[in-house]
Design an enzyme around this catalytic site. Structure first.
Site, mmCIF file in Angstrom:
data_model
loop_
_atom_site.group_PDB
_atom_site.id
_atom_site.type_symbol
_atom_site.label_atom_id
_atom_site.label_comp_id
_atom_site.label_asym_id
_atom_site.label_seq_id
_atom_site.Cartn_x
_atom_site.Cartn_y
_atom_site.Cartn_z
ATOM 1 N N SER A 13 0.832 -1.198 0.000
ATOM 2 C CA SER A 13 0.000 0.000 0.000
ATOM 3 C C SER A 13 0.867 1.248 0.000
ATOM 4 C CB SER A 13 -0.875 -0.044 1.266
ATOM 5 O OG SER A 13 -1.445 1.203 1.571
ATOM 6 N N GLY A 14 0.285 2.358 -0.427
ATOM 7 C CA GLY A 14 0.868 3.688 -0.236
ATOM 8 C C GLY A 14 2.304 3.843 -0.719
ATOM 9 N N ASP A 67 4.542 -7.608 3.635
ATOM 10 C CA ASP A 67 3.468 -6.825 4.266
ATOM 11 C C ASP A 67 2.614 -7.781 5.086
ATOM 12 O OD1 ASP A 67 2.250 -3.799 3.331
ATOM 13 O OD2 ASP A 67 0.897 -5.093 4.492
ATOM 14 N N ASP A 110 6.534 -8.888 15.127
ATOM 15 C CA ASP A 110 6.790 -10.238 15.630
ATOM 16 C C ASP A 110 8.174 -10.722 15.162
ATOM 17 O OD1 ASP A 110 5.703 -12.856 16.751
ATOM 18 O OD2 ASP A 110 6.282 -13.431 14.724
ATOM 19 N N TYR A 124 4.258 8.123 18.141
ATOM 20 C CA TYR A 124 4.584 7.958 16.714
ATOM 21 C C TYR A 124 5.800 8.809 16.352
ATOM 22 C CZ TYR A 124 4.185 8.363 11.626
ATOM 23 O OH TYR A 124 4.449 8.356 10.267
ATOM 24 N N LYS A 155 9.833 7.909 15.150
ATOM 25 C CA LYS A 155 10.432 8.410 13.902
ATOM 26 C C LYS A 155 11.729 9.180 14.181
ATOM 27 C CE LYS A 155 7.407 6.637 11.086
ATOM 28 N NZ LYS A 155 7.817 5.540 10.178
ATOM 29 N N THR A 206 -2.099 8.724 1.364
ATOM 30 C CA THR A 206 -2.131 7.253 1.466
ATOM 31 C C THR A 206 -3.230 6.859 2.454
ATOM 32 O OG1 THR A 206 -0.694 7.042 3.403
ATOM 33 C CG2 THR A 206 0.416 7.179 1.264
HETATM 34 N N1 LIG Z 1 1.445 8.971 4.624
HETATM 35 C C1 LIG Z 1 2.102 9.916 5.293
HETATM 36 O O1 LIG Z 1 1.689 11.077 5.352
HETATM 37 C C2 LIG Z 1 3.394 9.600 5.977
HETATM 38 C C3 LIG Z 1 4.137 10.677 6.512
HETATM 39 C C4 LIG Z 1 5.327 10.397 7.155
HETATM 40 C C5 LIG Z 1 5.768 9.103 7.263
HETATM 41 N N2 LIG Z 1 5.025 8.084 6.742
HETATM 42 C C6 LIG Z 1 5.559 6.720 6.896
HETATM 43 O O2 LIG Z 1 5.592 6.077 5.639
HETATM 44 C C7 LIG Z 1 5.497 4.670 5.822
HETATM 45 C C8 LIG Z 1 4.445 4.105 4.883
HETATM 46 O O3 LIG Z 1 3.189 4.653 5.221
HETATM 47 P P1 LIG Z 1 2.009 4.881 4.173
HETATM 48 O O4 LIG Z 1 1.582 6.275 4.297
HETATM 49 O O5 LIG Z 1 2.362 4.336 2.841
HETATM 50 O O6 LIG Z 1 0.880 4.006 4.885
HETATM 51 P P2 LIG Z 1 -0.047 2.793 4.367
HETATM 52 O O7 LIG Z 1 -0.933 2.513 5.518
HETATM 53 O O8 LIG Z 1 -0.630 3.100 3.042
HETATM 54 O O9 LIG Z 1 1.003 1.603 4.182
HETATM 55 C C9 LIG Z 1 1.632 0.989 5.269
HETATM 56 C C10 LIG Z 1 1.791 -0.486 4.954
HETATM 57 O O10 LIG Z 1 2.469 -1.096 6.062
HETATM 58 C C11 LIG Z 1 1.825 -2.322 6.344
HETATM 59 N N3 LIG Z 1 2.011 -2.657 7.748
HETATM 60 C C12 LIG Z 1 1.530 -1.992 8.832
HETATM 61 N N4 LIG Z 1 1.852 -2.651 9.949
HETATM 62 C C13 LIG Z 1 2.544 -3.750 9.579
HETATM 63 C C14 LIG Z 1 3.125 -4.827 10.293
HETATM 64 N N5 LIG Z 1 3.015 -4.940 11.610
HETATM 65 N N6 LIG Z 1 3.772 -5.787 9.587
HETATM 66 C C15 LIG Z 1 3.875 -5.715 8.240
HETATM 67 N N7 LIG Z 1 3.318 -4.731 7.507
HETATM 68 C C16 LIG Z 1 2.658 -3.756 8.173
HETATM 69 C C17 LIG Z 1 0.360 -2.067 6.028
HETATM 70 O O11 LIG Z 1 -0.352 -3.286 5.813
HETATM 71 C C18 LIG Z 1 0.456 -1.203 4.778
HETATM 72 O O12 LIG Z 1 0.445 -1.964 3.599
HETATM 73 C C19 LIG Z 1 5.204 4.458 7.306
HETATM 74 O O13 LIG Z 1 6.394 4.131 7.982
HETATM 75 C C20 LIG Z 1 4.715 5.823 7.771
HETATM 76 O O14 LIG Z 1 4.944 6.048 9.144
HETATM 77 C C21 LIG Z 1 3.857 8.293 6.108
#
Ligand SMILES: NC(=O)c1ccc[n+]([C@@H]2O[C@H](COP(=O)([O-])OP(=O)(O)OC[C@H]3O[C@@H](n4cnc5c(N)ncnc54)[C@H](O)[C@@H]3O)[C@@H](O)[C@H]2O)c1
Length: 249
Positions: free
Chosen positions: A22-23, A43, A69, A154, A158, A189
């Site tokens: 995702s994302g 994932d 885990d 959170y 980071k 996302t």
């Molecule tokens: N979207 C934002 O605005 C943003 C901003 C800063 C940082 N981030 C960081 O970017 C990264 C990706 O986030 P995103 O926005 O694409 O979110 P998202 O929710 O679209 O994607 C995150 C993915 O991680 C997977 N995931 C979550 N927990 C998991 C676990 N325990 N084991 C395995 N997979 C797991 C989810 O299933 C998902 O597919 C994250 O680390 C997030 O903290 C995102």
């Protein structure tokens, strides 16, 4: 050093990307595959993972895992085999005022966003160190740079991942390994779906961004390609903020 026109050619490289269903992780998987890499997608969302992997077949393989885990992380590292590029991207956010934050949510954020990436980096990085080759990209956040209301834990995870990036780069630089971090700004996302669906939140956030738009997953994927490439051969231990300028004020 590769000739200029081949700097972003990842043919023959194996890229392990967590949170690839995702994302931002999905965009990175698609970008590395488009540039010739074999992508190893990991994932916890099996269904979405299968879909991305089948889009990218035959240059992909996928492994369901839970980044909270240790046994699951060990199984992923073993199944992935040799890895040239590791992207620690999977992450979660639970937004709540400090006093309302549930203990289980607090622990889970620390496990998924910090302990899991550190564990996977040690497992995959050990083989990189032995081969004296490889690069690692962690995903941090712009929230590491300011106080972040309702994201106390959170944003702390980071900050920690940026700091971990520096130390891993320091220790493994002499072994030929580069370790960097991308700190995304607010990106469109699933992680942000609820926030971006709130018109007041949407407008307030937008007004903070000098480039006047939210990030796209591809904005982050492009920087990941750069950091993993030989164009960034002399960059290590750095956190690149990709936020349209949010943190400037
Ligand atoms: N979207 C934002 O605005 C943003 C901003 C800063 C940082 N981030 C960081 O970017 C990264 C990706 O986030 P995103 O926005 O694409 O979110 P998202 O929710 O679209 O994607 C995150 C993915 O991680 C997977 N995931 C979550 N927990 C998991 C676990 N325990 N084991 C395995 N997979 C797991 C989810 O299933 C998902 O597919 C994250 O680390 C997030 O903290 C995102």
């Amino acid at each position: 050093m590769k000739p200029f026109e081949r700097l972003f050619d990842f043919s023959g490289k194996r890229a392990l990307i967590t949170g690839a269903a995702s994302g931002i992780g999905e965009a990175m998987a698609r970008a590395f595959a488009a540039q010739g890499a074999h992508v190893i997608l990991a994932d916890r969302d099996r269904e979405a993972l299968r879909k991305v992997a089948s889009d990218l077949a035959p240059s992909s393989q996928s492994h369901p895992f839970d980044q909270a885990d240790l046994a699951s992380i060990e199984a992923l590292a073993a199944a992935a085999g040799e890895v040239d590029i590791l992207v620690n991207n999977a992450g979660i956010v639970v937004r709540a005022p400090l006093l309302d934050l549930d203990w289980a949510d607090l622990r889970r954020m620390v496990d998924v966003n910090l302990v899991g990436p550190v564990a996977l980096t040690r497992l995959v990085g050990a083989a990189m160190v032995r081969r004296r080759s490889g690069t690692i990209i962690n995903i941090g956040s712009q929230m590491a740079f300011n106080g972040a209301r309702h994201r106390s834990v959170y944003s702390s995870t980071k900050v920690a991942i940026s700091q971990f990036t520096k130390t891993a780069a320091l220790e493994w630089g002499p072994h030929g390994i580069r370790v960097n971090c991308i700190a995304p700004g607010r990106t469109i996302t699933a992680l942000n779906a609820a926030l971006l669906a709130d018109p007041a939140e949407y407008e307030t956030g937008l007004q903070r961004i000098p480039l006047q738009r939210y990030g796209e997953p591809a904005d982050m994927a492009n920087v990941a390609l750069f950091l993993a490439s030989e164009a960034a051969a002399y960059i290590t231990g750095h956190t690149v903020v990709v936020d349209g300028g949010w943190i400037l004020e």
